[in-house]
Every structure is written in C-alpha cells, then in structure tokens.
Design an enzyme around this catalytic site. Structure first.
Site, short mmCIF file in Angstrom:
data_model
loop_
_atom_site.label_atom_id
_atom_site.label_comp_id
_atom_site.label_asym_id
_atom_site.label_seq_id
_atom_site.Cartn_x
_atom_site.Cartn_y
_atom_site.Cartn_z
N ARG A 1 5.03 -13.25 9.47
CA ARG A 1 5.73 -12.00 9.18
C ARG A 1 7.07 -11.99 9.90
NH1 ARG A 1 2.54 -7.95 9.54
NH2 ARG A 1 4.02 -6.34 10.08
N GLU B 1 0.88 -1.15 0.00
CA GLU B 1 0.00 0.00 0.00
C GLU B 1 0.93 1.22 0.00
OE1 GLU B 1 -2.84 -0.36 3.19
OE2 GLU B 1 -3.51 1.69 2.80
N LYS C 1 4.27 0.57 9.99
CA LYS C 1 4.41 1.79 9.18
C LYS C 1 3.91 3.01 9.94
CE LYS C 1 3.07 0.00 4.96
NZ LYS C 1 2.38 0.11 3.67
#
Ligand code: ATP
Ligand code: MG
Length: 556
Positions: A260, A35, A270
C-alpha cells in the site's frame, strides 16, 4: 497509453506470463473494489492507477465494484463521490458500476450449496465464546459444539436466519475448514451474519449479510476478474480466497498483493479521516488539506500530476513510506508547465509614484507563460497608485537584499524600474505607504550600464480586485502522525499553520475571470486556484514554489 500503464512491474510480469501460457486466453479484467464508507484518498489513487492502468496496458477492462457488505457504515453520498473521483482521475470503468450487493442472491445460493455439501454450518457461539474457541497464533482452536450439525438441520436454521427469526448476532453461518490451521483466517471463518438493517441498494430485502472475504472472492469469480489485485494485508486471506473458490468449483481469479501507499505527514486511514471531519478539525471530506481525492481537487492538484506521482512511486511487494515532497514535486512540475502566470499581492502595502501623472493609465500586455507563447497574453493596467507586498520592502535591508529599500531600485514585473524615496509611518512606527519615483525610460529595458537587482510583483490599486487567499500547508507537522506516540494521538499533530488566510489580498483584474479549479502561478508566491465551492474571489494555495519543508528538515 496514459502514464499509469507505461511501466512494467512484478504484476505485469505475472500477467505477461499468463498471456504467454494462454491462461485466460489473453483476457485481462481487473477491478477497483472500494467499500462506500468514506471518500477516496491518495492511497486509493494508487490502487486506481494500478488497476485501471493494467487494464489499459493490456487493452483489457477494469470494473468499478462497490464492496457493500456493511450497510450501517455505507451511504449513497460516498458512492457518488467515489464515481466522481475515479472519473476525475481520468479512468473509465467497464459498463455500469457494479455492487457486491448485486450478487446477494447468488452468494446466498453459494452458501446453501456449501451447507448441502457439508462445508458450512450454523453456529450459535456468542462473540466471546467464538474468540475463546478460535485459539491464538501459538495455540490451535477448538471445534464449535455446533460443528457437526447435519446439512438438513443447518439448512433449516440458515433459512430461518434469512427469514428474520433471530436477532442480530444470535447465529452465524461459518465455513467448515480447520480449527487447527496455523492460519487463523482458516479457522472456520464466519461467512454470513444477521443484521436487521436497511441497505442502500437492496433496501429491506435482507437481514443476513455475507462477510467480506466470502463476498470478495465470489464477486471476483462471478465477474470473471482475471487478476484480483489487493494490498499486502490480504496476503493471509489468500488461502481463504482460494479455498472458497476451490470448494465451490467456480472460475478462479488470481489474487496478487502489492504494498500500500504510505505517505509521511499524512493519515490515510478512512476511520481517522472520518474523525477529522466528524470532529470538525477540517471543514469537510473535501477540505483542501485532506489527502482525499476531492480535497486534492479543491486544493488544485491535477489528475495528471497525481497519476504521474503514482507511476513514479512504483508497485512493490514491500512496505515503505513515500515523502510528501514527492507528491508536491509532481504537482509543481505539472503546474509549472501548464499554469498561466498572474500577479497577486497577498499582504499589500501602498506605493505612490510621485512623478507619475495623477490621471494617467497604461495597459501592459504580458505573456501568460514565460516558456509557452501559445498560452497567449493578458492586459495588466498600471497607474500612479500601486500595491506591492509588504514583505518586499525593508527600511534597513539585510545583506544581499534584492527587493525594495530606501534609496534602492527594483523592477516592477513587466513594468518600470522604481526607486523608493520615502517610507511613511503611522503613529506606531509601522510603514504604511512608500513614496517612490519611476524612470520612464525603463519600460522593458534597463537603463544604460545598470541593472536593478530584483524584480517584484505589483498591482494597480485602482484596478486591483479584492480577494481572499487561503494559504494551505501540510495538515500534520509530524512526519508520522499515525505512529504510536506516548500519550498523544494524531490529532495532537495537526499543523496550526495548515491554513492561514490572506483576507486582504489584491489581485490583478484578469483573475476576476479565473475558472474555479484552474491553476495559476501567482508570481513569486506559488500555485493557486479559485475555490470550487465558494462564490466570489476565493483562492486556494495549491503548493508553494519551492519545498520549504525540505529546508526545515535539512536544518534540524
Ligand atoms: P477500510 O478499512 O474501510 O476497508 P480501505 O482503505 O481498505 O479501508 P477500501 O475501500 O476497502 O478501503 O479500499 C479499496 C481498495 O483500495 C482496496 O483494494 C484497497 O486495497 C486499496 N487501498 C486502500 N488504501 C490503499 C493504500 N494506502 N495504498 C494502496 N491501495 C490502497
Ligand atoms: Mg478495505
């Protein structure tokens, strides 16, 4: 094959099986779907290495696709940085970069198809009511009073939504699945919402935007992605992924989840990285202390080392925390093999060789790399006045001291053996200059029957170049800055020593030609590179020669 594609894992086992049964006719197409709402970090590097590595392993392809359904938080700066970072890591995406927004027309048509088929409806519950109706993990939800609208009614309302007749949040389009499903993601999730905002790719064409889950599954299907690899938190979304594609009868990629990357001493959210930048705790997204790919590049980390690291940590199905030392180890290993050696005195103290002629100069030709002759040589000038590091002299040395002290001898790296005869002090008693004598018979050879205990680095005062050397260290001093802490946030754990500056450093003249970003081993000090952004002689410490954190942990 790059290291990213060498080792098999549970995902390659799935693909091997698909290839055996001919599920996709041997085709492998993956995608990396960021994104564009921030810079990529080390966690993304793992996903990049995995997706592009798998494409490479099967001679398939990997798409770079921007999942751009949140225009308020996205921008072109992030898009450009992401492209640059993926390329820098050494990967090539198929064709042009793709954007979920490229598919907005198709996605809108799919939503209309669902309305026609009675699998989507326009709902007018506000956010609070929506929460109330959704139920909880223990209790089923309730049907929305708008759930049984006719397809005609829904279609008219949805077109009005698109045509801007309503304000943000006034209406949404929801999938009609099951309000009693044990999986909350299936309780009539929102698939379209109203947002009167400009989009960086589609401009002002749309005021309705599709939601992530709807967009993601259909973008995968439109592109013909065979294996849609994502992180574990999407496991609970997989039923929705599958439902959407089955309901619309599209091509059906397989979603596969992996664990992850979590790194200790690091935050990889983020949102938190953005906070560090926005509140000025670091200089920018590419501050060399940031775990961003751009920060690591400026710090001097190499693509090969990052790829090796991602390969070594492996791909699993259960979450774990990787030690930051493993990343640093991969960096040291790569730089030890590749980086040329040079001498830099970070905290200089003057040395005068009292028996060396005043105007004499010599040039020593030193190898650039002790284990690699092909790295060539460089010329290092020598003269009567030198600098050594203040830390390499002790008037009263501790036991086993291998550096300089009064009356002892050390070898100057690549040069003569010197003995310290006198330390000159200022009024406060600080040593400001060392008077030493050199032995002219010791250039490259040890005097008979005697070997100096230590070797220290140095530069010729007259020839040295002034430099600013930034000594970077871990950004956080707590191994889990991100965890829940009583009345503390991750910001309270910023390591005050994460950047110290040696502003008075003296480096050998060959370093004036150092290319920004290219790694050097400053002898006895660590690995450094010239900064990519600042003009002039600014060097960043990439990593120390040894893992000092491991020692601290072992001691405590
Ligand atoms: P956001 O909260 O903004 O969605 P994100 O970290 O999920 O943050 P994306 O841009 O959506 O960011 O991530 C792109 C891809 O990278 C996704 O497929 C995601 O699963 C993967 N990814 C993100 N963080 C990690 C991580 N720590 N380890 C491995 N893969 C990751
Ligand atoms: Mg995400």
């Amino acid at each position: 094959m790059s290291e990213a594609s060498k080792t098999g894992n549970f995902i390659t086992q799935i693909i091997d099986k698909d290839n055996e049964t001919g599920k996709h006719g041997g085709k492998v197409l993956t995608r990396f779907p960021p994104e564009p709402n921030g810079y990529l970090h080390i966690g993304h590097a793992k996903s990049i290495c995995l997706n592009f590595g798998i494409a490479e392993r099967y001679q398939g392809q990997c798409n770079l696709r921007f999942d751009d359904t949140n225009p308020e938080k996205e921008n072109v700066e992030f898009i450009d940085s992401i492209k640059k970072d993926v390329e820098w890591l050494g990967f090539e995406w198929a064709d042009q970069p793709k954007y979920a927004s490229d598919y907005f027309d198709q996605l809108f048509a799919y939503a209309c198809k669902m309305i026609e088929e009675g699998t989507a409806y326009v709902c007018e519950l506000n956010a609070e009511q929506m929460r109330e109706y959704r139920g909880t993990l223990k209790e089923p939800g309730k049907n929305s009073p708008y759930r049984d609208r006719t397809p005609e009614e829904n279609m008219a309302l949805f077109l009005d939504m698109r045509d801007g007749k309503y304000a943000d949040g006034e209406k949404v389009l929801r999938a009609k699945i099951d309000m009693a499903s044990p999986n909350i993601n299936l309780r009539d999730p929102i698939i379209y919402r109203i947002r009167h905002v400009h989009h960086h790719q589609t401009g002002d064409k749309w005021c309705v935007y599709p939601m992530y889950d709807f967009t993601h599954s259909l973008s995968d299907a439109i592109e013909g992605v065979t294996h849609s690899i994502c992180t574990l938190e999407f496991q609970d979304h997989r039923p929705l992924y599958d439902w959407t594609l089955d309901t619309l009868g599209t091509f059906h990629p397989q979603q596969i989840e992996f664990a992850r990357l979590n790194l200790n001493y690091t935050v990889t959210s983020k949102r938190k990285l953005k906070q560090l930048v926005d509140e000025g705790h670091v200089e920018a997204w590419d501050d060399p202390r940031m775990p961003t790919i751009s920060g690591m590049r400026r710090r001097g980390f190499t693509p090969a080392a990052i790829r090796n690291f991602c390969e070594r940590i492996g791909v699993t199905k259960s979450d774990s925390i990787v030690d930051f030392g493993m990343l640093e180890h991969a960096i040291r290993e790569d730089l030890d093999a590749k980086a040329n050696r040079a001498m830099a005195v970070l905290n200089p103290i003057k040395v005068t060789l009292t028996n060396y002629p005043e105007d004499k100069e010599e040039i020593f030709t030193l190898g650039n790399h002790p284990k690699n002759e092909e790295a060539g040589t460089r010329e290092v000038p020598f003269s009567k006045y030198l600098y050594i590091d203040a830390a390499d002299f002790e008037e009263v040395p501790p036991r086993k001291w291998k550096r300089l002290s009064l009356g002892t001898a050390v070898r100057l790296r690549g040069g003569y053996v010197i003995t310290c005869d006198e330390a000159i002090k200022d009024a406060d008693g600080n040593v400001v200059e060392l008077l030493c004598s050199y032995d002219e018979n010791t250039l490259g050879v040890n005097p008979e029957g005697y070997k100096p205990k230590g070797v220290i680095h140095w530069v010729s005062a007259k020839h040295a170049v002034d430099a600013n050397v930034r000594l970077y260290d871990r950004l956080f001093s707590h191994e889990a800055p991100d965890a829940k802490h009583e009345d503390k946030t991750f910001l309270d754990f910023i390591n005050p020593e994460s950047m110290t500056v040696a502003s008075n450093a003296k480096v050998e003249p060959s370093l004036a030609q150092a290319e920004p970003g290219v790694g050097y081993q400053f002898e006895r000090e660590g690995y450094f590179c010239r900064d990519l952004k600042e003009d002039g002689m600014v060097f960043n410490r990439t990593v120390t020669l040894r893992d000092s954190w491991a020692k601290i942990e072992a001691k405590s």
